[in-house]
Design a protein around this motif. Structure first.
Motif, PDB file in Angstrom:
ATOM      1  N   SER A 106       0.811  -1.223   0.000  1.00  0.00           N
ATOM      2  CA  SER A 106       0.000   0.000   0.000  1.00  0.00           C
ATOM      3  C   SER A 106       0.840   1.267   0.000  1.00  0.00           C
ATOM      4  N   ARG A 107       2.056   1.183  -0.513  1.00  0.00           N
ATOM      5  CA  ARG A 107       2.934   2.353  -0.598  1.00  0.00           C
ATOM      6  C   ARG A 107       3.492   2.472  -2.012  1.00  0.00           C
ATOM      7  N   THR A 108       3.509   3.710  -2.535  1.00  0.00           N
ATOM      8  CA  THR A 108       4.131   3.949  -3.836  1.00  0.00           C
ATOM      9  C   THR A 108       5.633   4.175  -3.690  1.00  0.00           C
ATOM     10  N   TYR A 109       6.012   4.873  -2.632  1.00  0.00           N
ATOM     11  CA  TYR A 109       7.439   5.119  -2.401  1.00  0.00           C
ATOM     12  C   TYR A 109       8.135   3.844  -1.933  1.00  0.00           C
ATOM     13  N   LEU A 110       9.450   3.827  -2.055  1.00  0.00           N
ATOM     14  CA  LEU A 110      10.254   2.665  -1.697  1.00  0.00           C
ATOM     15  C   LEU A 110      10.949   2.880  -0.357  1.00  0.00           C
ATOM     16  N   GLU A 111      11.298   1.787   0.276  1.00  0.00           N
ATOM     17  CA  GLU A 111      12.092   1.819   1.507  1.00  0.00           C
ATOM     18  C   GLU A 111      13.525   1.383   1.177  1.00  0.00           C
ATOM     19  N   TYR A 112      14.486   1.882   1.956  1.00  0.00           N
ATOM     20  CA  TYR A 112      15.896   1.638   1.642  1.00  0.00           C
ATOM     21  C   TYR A 112      16.616   1.090   2.870  1.00  0.00           C
ATOM     22  N   HIS A 113      17.478   0.080   2.633  1.00  0.00           N
ATOM     23  CA  HIS A 113      18.210  -0.580   3.708  1.00  0.00           C
ATOM     24  C   HIS A 113      19.709  -0.397   3.497  1.00  0.00           C
ATOM     25  N   GLN A 155      -3.446   9.068   2.496  1.00  0.00           N
ATOM     26  CA  GLN A 155      -3.417   8.296   1.261  1.00  0.00           C
ATOM     27  C   GLN A 155      -2.644   9.017   0.164  1.00  0.00           C
ATOM     28  N   ASP A 156      -2.771  10.346   0.139  1.00  0.00           N
ATOM     29  CA  ASP A 156      -1.989  11.121  -0.841  1.00  0.00           C
ATOM     30  C   ASP A 156      -0.497  10.950  -0.584  1.00  0.00           C
ATOM     31  N   PHE A 157      -0.125  10.934   0.696  1.00  0.00           N
ATOM     32  CA  PHE A 157       1.296  10.769   1.032  1.00  0.00           C
ATOM     33  C   PHE A 157       1.777   9.362   0.696  1.00  0.00           C
ATOM     34  N   PHE A 158       0.952   8.360   0.999  1.00  0.00           N
ATOM     35  CA  PHE A 158       1.348   6.980   0.723  1.00  0.00           C
ATOM     36  C   PHE A 158       1.508   6.724  -0.776  1.00  0.00           C
ATOM     37  N   ASN A 159       0.828   7.505  -1.589  1.00  0.00           N
ATOM     38  CA  ASN A 159       0.933   7.359  -3.049  1.00  0.00           C
ATOM     39  C   ASN A 159       1.956   8.327  -3.656  1.00  0.00           C
ATOM     40  N   ALA A 160       2.677   9.026  -2.815  1.00  0.00           N
ATOM     41  CA  ALA A 160       3.606  10.048  -3.310  1.00  0.00           C
ATOM     42  C   ALA A 160       4.907   9.411  -3.810  1.00  0.00           C
ATOM     43  N   PRO A 161       5.472   9.933  -4.906  1.00  0.00           N
ATOM     44  CA  PRO A 161       6.757   9.440  -5.414  1.00  0.00           C
ATOM     45  C   PRO A 161       7.919  10.109  -4.677  1.00  0.00           C
ATOM     46  N   LEU A 162       8.133   9.724  -3.435  1.00  0.00           N
ATOM     47  CA  LEU A 162       9.174  10.358  -2.624  1.00  0.00           C
ATOM     48  C   LEU A 162      10.558  10.020  -3.163  1.00  0.00           C
ATOM     49  N   SER A 163      11.475  10.951  -2.999  1.00  0.00           N
ATOM     50  CA  SER A 163      12.872  10.668  -3.322  1.00  0.00           C
ATOM     51  C   SER A 163      13.437   9.736  -2.261  1.00  0.00           C
ATOM     52  N   THR A 174       8.221   2.166   7.232  1.00  0.00           N
ATOM     53  CA  THR A 174       6.843   1.657   7.198  1.00  0.00           C
ATOM     54  C   THR A 174       6.643   0.494   8.150  1.00  0.00           C
ATOM     55  N   GLN A 175       7.663  -0.377   8.278  1.00  0.00           N
ATOM     56  CA  GLN A 175       7.517  -1.564   9.120  1.00  0.00           C
ATOM     57  C   GLN A 175       7.336  -1.226  10.601  1.00  0.00           C
ATOM     58  N   CYS A 176       7.628   0.007  10.991  1.00  0.00           N
ATOM     59  CA  CYS A 176       7.484   0.390  12.391  1.00  0.00           C
ATOM     60  C   CYS A 176       6.022   0.520  12.810  1.00  0.00           C
ATOM     61  N   GLY A 177       5.127   0.761  11.835  1.00  0.00           N
ATOM     62  CA  GLY A 177       3.701   0.835  12.144  1.00  0.00           C
ATOM     63  C   GLY A 177       3.254   2.153  12.748  1.00  0.00           C
ATOM     64  N   TYR A 178       4.000   3.230  12.536  1.00  0.00           N
ATOM     65  CA  TYR A 178       3.578   4.533  13.036  1.00  0.00           C
ATOM     66  C   TYR A 178       2.297   4.986  12.334  1.00  0.00           C
ATOM     67  N   THR A 179       1.494   5.801  13.023  1.00  0.00           N
ATOM     68  CA  THR A 179       0.249   6.323  12.477  1.00  0.00           C
ATOM     69  C   THR A 179       0.473   7.733  11.921  1.00  0.00           C
ATOM     70  N   PHE A 180       0.032   7.958  10.715  1.00  0.00           N
ATOM     71  CA  PHE A 180       0.238   9.224  10.017  1.00  0.00           C
ATOM     72  C   PHE A 180      -0.587  10.347  10.637  1.00  0.00           C
ATOM     73  N   VAL A 181       0.063  11.468  10.917  1.00  0.00           N
ATOM     74  CA  VAL A 181      -0.620  12.717  11.256  1.00  0.00           C
ATOM     75  C   VAL A 181      -0.364  13.716  10.144  1.00  0.00           C
ATOM     76  N   ASN A 182       0.909  13.914   9.828  1.00  0.00           N
ATOM     77  CA  ASN A 182       1.317  14.621   8.614  1.00  0.00           C
ATOM     78  C   ASN A 182       2.653  14.019   8.183  1.00  0.00           C
ATOM     79  N   PRO A 183       3.193  14.394   7.034  1.00  0.00           N
ATOM     80  CA  PRO A 183       4.388  13.696   6.536  1.00  0.00           C
ATOM     81  C   PRO A 183       5.570  13.655   7.486  1.00  0.00           C
ATOM     82  N   THR A 184       5.660  14.605   8.408  1.00  0.00           N
ATOM     83  CA  THR A 184       6.812  14.620   9.316  1.00  0.00           C
ATOM     84  C   THR A 184       6.392  14.522  10.784  1.00  0.00           C
TER      85      THR A 184
END
Length: 271
Positions: A106-113, A155-163, A174-184
């Motif tokens: 359910s995320r458009t952006y990618l996670e990096y390790h 939902q707009d943030f989850f679909n965002a093409p973040l750098s 994302t794996q931490c399970g935090y709840t969105f209030v705003n992007p930061t």
């Protein structure tokens, strides 16, 4: 001989022009926020480009003004610079061959390790001494604040093409399970022990995830993308320089042959 020298001069003028993409690539890297914070590649590229320009200028002057010493200097120095440029092209390719983003549900952006990237790149960011300076530099940019202005709904943030930098540094993994209030700004979950980055996240707008491994990984992902683009420019320039150098060597050899033949004819006529 005069014609050959003019040809050599013209060829070296082309070599001068070929230095411009190298210098331009270095300046472009220096202007990118992440590269300006890390300060690894841009100066070697700029210095190499300037050296190519100086050596090509020496060959240009030596060709048109018939100064053999400058032409010999050009042939030797340019060969060394071509070898150095080839080594740099290969080095950039090798240190950026590893590492890519990971998709999350359910995320458009990618996670990096961080562990996905080459050991050489990781060593540039893992030590606290180096990272403290880079973190201070990154946190002074507006890349995270811009997200708050662009995305109000989850939902707009989850679909965002973040750098990669925004994904790694401006939000918790994302794996931490935090709840969105705003992007930061995110509400902490009941269990945030899934990853050390979950503990490192801080809603303080000067802290966020700048101390997270995901931020370091996002930085390396950004560097990889930009370095690969610069590497393509350097590779094309390298091919052009090799072609110009080989033509220059042939022209120089022909000029020397013409000179020897002219001296032979002159000596034969005097006899």
């Amino acid at each position: 001989m005069a014609l050959s020298n003019n040809v050599i001069g013209c060829i070296n003028f082309v070599a001068m022009l070929l230095s411009i993409p190298v210098i331009g690539a270095g300046i472009w890297l220096a202007m990118e926020p992440d590269n300006s914070c890390v300060k690894i590649l841009q100066w070697p590229v700029i210095i190499l480009g300037v050296l190519i320009l100086v050596v090509a200028l020496a060959g240009f002057i030596g060709g048109f003004w018939r100064i053999p010493a400058l032409l010999i200097f050009y042939l030797i120095a340019m060969l060394i610079l071509i070898i150095l440029l080839a080594c740099l092209v290969v080095f950039i390719y090798m240190v950026t061959i590893r590492g890519s983003g990971h998709m999350e549900p359910s995320r458009t952006y990618l996670e990096y390790h961080l562990e996905d990237y080459s050991g050489w790149l990781r060593r540039r960011v893992q030590s606290s001494f180096k990272w403290d300076r880079i973190r201070t530099c990154l946190s002074s940019t507006s890349m995270c604040a811009q997200l708050n202005q662009s995305y109000k709904m989850a939902q707009d943030f989850f679909n965002a093409p973040l750098s990669p930098l925004q994904s790694g540094c401006c939000k918790p993994p994302t794996q931490c399970g935090y709840t969105f209030v705003n992007p930061t700004y995110w509400i902490s979950p009941i269990n945030n022990a899934a990853d050390m980055d979950c503990l490192n996240w801080n809603n303080d707008q000067t802290q966020l995830c700048y101390s997270c491994d995901s931020c370091k990984a996002g930085l390396l992902a950004n560097l990889k993308k930009e370095w690969r683009r610069a590497d393509i420019i350097l590779l094309i320039t390298l091919v052009g320089l090799i072609w110009v150098y080989l033509i220059g060597c042939c022209a120089f050899r022909n000029a020397k042959t013409e000179e020897i033949f002219r001296k032979y004819k002159q000596g034969y006529a005097d006899n």
